[in-house]
Design a protein around this motif. Sequence first.
Motif, mmCIF file in Angstrom:
data_model
loop_
_atom_site.group_PDB
_atom_site.id
_atom_site.type_symbol
_atom_site.label_atom_id
_atom_site.label_comp_id
_atom_site.label_asym_id
_atom_site.label_seq_id
_atom_site.Cartn_x
_atom_site.Cartn_y
_atom_site.Cartn_z
ATOM 1 N N PHE A 252 36.765 55.687 16.721
ATOM 2 C CA PHE A 252 35.428 55.544 17.315
ATOM 3 C C PHE A 252 34.484 56.516 16.613
ATOM 4 O O PHE A 252 34.880 57.643 16.314
ATOM 5 C CB PHE A 252 35.433 55.895 18.800
ATOM 6 N N THR A 253 33.250 56.108 16.411
ATOM 7 C CA THR A 253 32.237 57.049 15.930
ATOM 8 C C THR A 253 31.548 57.667 17.151
ATOM 9 O O THR A 253 31.718 57.192 18.284
ATOM 10 C CB THR A 253 31.183 56.321 15.090
ATOM 11 N N ASP B 120 29.646 55.027 18.780
ATOM 12 C CA ASP B 120 30.477 54.206 19.687
ATOM 13 C C ASP B 120 30.569 54.865 21.059
ATOM 14 O O ASP B 120 30.412 54.212 22.093
ATOM 15 C CB ASP B 120 31.903 54.067 19.133
ATOM 16 N N ARG C 230 27.322 54.739 22.955
ATOM 17 C CA ARG C 230 27.065 53.379 23.432
ATOM 18 C C ARG C 230 27.910 53.089 24.670
ATOM 19 O O ARG C 230 27.456 52.463 25.619
ATOM 20 C CB ARG C 230 27.391 52.387 22.315
ATOM 21 N N LEU C 231 29.151 53.580 24.651
ATOM 22 C CA LEU C 231 30.055 53.352 25.786
ATOM 23 C C LEU C 231 29.514 53.944 27.080
ATOM 24 O O LEU C 231 29.705 53.377 28.156
ATOM 25 C CB LEU C 231 31.408 54.005 25.511
#
Lengths: 191, 261
Positions: free
Chosen positions: A86-87, A90, A93-94
């Motif tokens: 995951f960046t 990411d 955004r989650l």
Amino acid sequence: MTIPSPLLELDGVVAGYAAPVVGPVSLTLHHGEVVGLTGPNGSGKTTLVNAVIGTARVLEGRLQKAPGLRVNVQRQHPVRLPEMPFTGTDLLRLVDAGERPVPDSIRPFVERRIDRLSGGQYQLLQVWACLSAPADLVILDEPTTNMDPASKRSLEDLLRASHELVGSILVISHDHAFLERVTSRTARIAA
Amino acid sequence: MDTLFDPLFLTPFINGLLLAVVLALLGPYSRLRGEWLASLGVTQAAGAGLLLGAFIGGSATVGALAAAAFAAVAKTLLGRSGNDGYAVMLLVGWSTALLLAANTARGEDLSHALLEGQLYFTGTQQFWSILTLLVLVVLTITVLSRRLLLGCLLPDRVVGDRRPSARYDLLFDVLVAIGLALAATVVGVMAAFALVFIPAWVAFRVAGNWRSTLMWSLLLGSAAYTVSFALAIIFDQPYGPVLVAALLVVGSGRAIVRAGA
């Protein structure tokens, strides 16, 4: 939705698991406050956090959360798996970080895989993920862990910049100087 | 080579490809949850269920699905024991399967089927089952993905008095169990496990973010499946072991990336 204040009220709370670990503790958090919580190692600060999120038991006293309260917790040791593809983007955004601009202190590594960040970078990203996600109360448990002086300064900037984003922030730390700089008042847990 | 393009193989090919997609999609989530050994345990339990179904005179597929669902529930109950519990599940499944195979009339044939896979004998009935499963998996992952990822990465988010619900975990477990049970009856136990494990294993090493992890897993699973399908027919080999061999070649890519990293 507006959450009624106080957001969190602890009245003589003794918390633990099979046996008491911490308490009695009394503490009230109102909307807009940044409050510190300190105490020596082993005094049960993390158990108190667990009682707030429901993973430890309140054995005595009263723990009252405002109805519908959304709580984000940043752990002293956040989940760090051997491989996490995951960046930072990411992760943000989650948690529904939305369109809030990523702070300068995080931008340089936000597109890197989170399992390839240093401990301090990962901690800073985790703190921002908690602060930028929709929440009424953010609990930061020893947020300065793994941080060098420069990262600590970045963390202080994040907290000041986030003050208006979050309803209330509870900062748990044994670093008194850090708490003095970022909180309006500090409660103490006895050993 | 002409055999490869025989229309008789079209439906089995599509059936296996859809299953490869299902398992390669579930694999990264299963790996993130640290449950790759659980996948092997559930698959082995499905194999034992298949033989048990035949042993009591019922449907082998229903037996496999029931045993896998039972294993998924047992996995939830054994959750705290982690890999120890999954290893016990694996050994119970293996032991039961071999004992049933040794003591039933069709046991020998079925145990071979479990090892090698029965892909070439699948038809339209399996196609509809697998297509339904694929649609179910895509819909469920679309709805549950964020919750599953948050449960792994940020488990301490709380809304009101509610933490991320265990029912999402159970729903995902049951989905994986159904996928593995169906796959075990079609491509064999080890090939089903390899399709969940290896594409995700490699994707976790090479991908730059979560979206590309899913894409890599789907790409590698589908490619390994397609190549092994062709090789098994051309060289007249049992399908399951060829698929596992192809996936192991794919898996070696992980070591190359590691060496170059």
